[in-house]
Design an enzyme around this catalytic site. Sequence first.
Site, short mmCIF file in Angstrom:
data_model
loop_
_atom_site.label_atom_id
_atom_site.label_comp_id
_atom_site.label_asym_id
_atom_site.label_seq_id
_atom_site.Cartn_x
_atom_site.Cartn_y
_atom_site.Cartn_z
N SER A 1 0.82 -1.21 0.00
CA SER A 1 0.00 0.00 0.00
C SER A 1 0.85 1.27 0.00
O SER A 1 1.60 1.52 -0.93
CB SER A 1 -0.96 -0.03 1.19
OG SER A 1 -1.97 0.94 1.07
N ASP B 1 -5.64 2.43 -3.51
CA ASP B 1 -6.89 2.23 -2.78
C ASP B 1 -7.21 3.41 -1.88
O ASP B 1 -8.24 3.41 -1.20
CB ASP B 1 -6.88 0.91 -1.99
CG ASP B 1 -5.88 0.90 -0.84
OD1 ASP B 1 -5.03 1.81 -0.76
OD2 ASP B 1 -5.94 -0.05 -0.03
N ASP C 1 -0.90 1.50 -4.16
CA ASP C 1 -1.80 0.53 -4.78
C ASP C 1 -3.15 1.15 -5.13
O ASP C 1 -4.07 0.44 -5.52
CB ASP C 1 -1.97 -0.71 -3.90
CG ASP C 1 -2.74 -0.43 -2.62
OD1 ASP C 1 -2.72 0.73 -2.15
OD2 ASP C 1 -3.35 -1.36 -2.07
N ASP D 1 -2.15 6.46 -3.54
CA ASP D 1 -1.01 5.80 -2.90
C ASP D 1 -0.54 4.67 -3.81
O ASP D 1 -1.02 4.51 -4.93
CB ASP D 1 -1.36 5.32 -1.49
CG ASP D 1 -2.33 4.17 -1.48
OD1 ASP D 1 -3.03 3.97 -2.49
OD2 ASP D 1 -2.39 3.45 -0.46
#
Length: 450
Positions: A101, A246, A244, A242
Amino acid sequence: MSRRYFGTDGIRGRANGLITPELALKVGQAAGLAFQRGEHRHRVVIGKDTRLSGYMIENALVAGFTSVGMDVLLVGPMPTPAVAMLTKSMRADLGVMISASHNLFEDNGIKLFGPLGYKLSDDVEKQIELMLDESLDKKLAQSASLGRARRIDGVHDRYIEFAKRTLPRELSLEGLRVVIDCANGAAYKVVPEALWELGADVISIGVEPDGFNINKECGSTAPQALCAKVREMRADIGIALDGDADRVILVDERGHVVDGDQLLAVIGQSWKEDGRLAKPGVVATVMSNLGLERFLAGEGIALLRTPVGDRYVLEQMLKDGYNVGGESSGHIILSDFNTTGDGFVAALQVLAMVQKLGRPVSEVCRRFDPLPQILKNVRYRSGRPLDDSGVISAIQDGEKRLNGHGRLLIRPSGTEPVIRVMGEGDDRDVVEEVVDSIVDALGNAAAAAA
């Protein structure tokens, strides 16, 4: 049972520390066995972000899944919400996202999604965790039943079309100058392309991943470069994802950050006006600002709070039938569209409002003034400082001082021996005095127990 591997967002740790090829192999085997139900040919979708260690973990997972007879569909660098969506749309039994993440490149992680695109329940994670510590040799597939792996083309277009369908077909972003910061992460190809297809004038930064620069001085956790670029290019809006994708934060035309709480306010209010809120409520965590709660209350919208973590937000949304939720960090979940947080889809909803209202982002996205919030951490070596009589007394005194004008949140970290003390209220000086008093009491208790 205490959890050795799974945290609040899958398995995460230092690459070649906790996250080794051996562990990834075992996760593939255990998860593959856990999700082989029925007589059909089983398959798993695997995506990743742009970390150097992604290659290592991807190959180990492929070996694990194929060794227990699961076919593997590799989609390469893709946002986490895209992997969740593809898992469902491709009728897979399981989805895997290789990502840590918003962490820097040294870390990596493994997130698992069920066949409908939702993160796994605690019970299923416990089932997999039990298998990680046992020998699975006798459960491996026979030679003729091993799985196959293949790379899937066209997945970028699938996600782009999915994201575009969350907007009215007639809506165009023409006339909007948008700076997008993809954090040198998973969204570096798909999101700029999607914005261009929607008609925006797109300026991209954070789109040159090299395996090492994911989230480094860029993205939603470090928006300074985006703020400067928005001002330099005289853009209408900045979007920071960010690693990834999400989570998201926005930057208005003045270069000021718009956090997740403001996004929940603007989406919640707008959707209520349009009759799109499933129920008159928004789900957030205990960390969301009291200003958000007061603003929503004034609009006739309740704020329901959960423990920290987007999985808990989603659980509450599904349990009680709410369709808007998120965290101040920028995890925004719109369950009409997604089964997990989707930074880009959330940003698109705000862009649609900006176009509809014809007003600058600074006006559209500033729905309330956040209350002063102070967060301090107290580290301890041993014992239970929160049970100390002096700490209990300090907390009680603080709650009395803030009564009706603020709130306190004192909680132990779930990952390290730290107690987090957060206070917020109308008077910053009072909040600081209350927080400092509790921090001092905790420090004394920790020293006495050392």
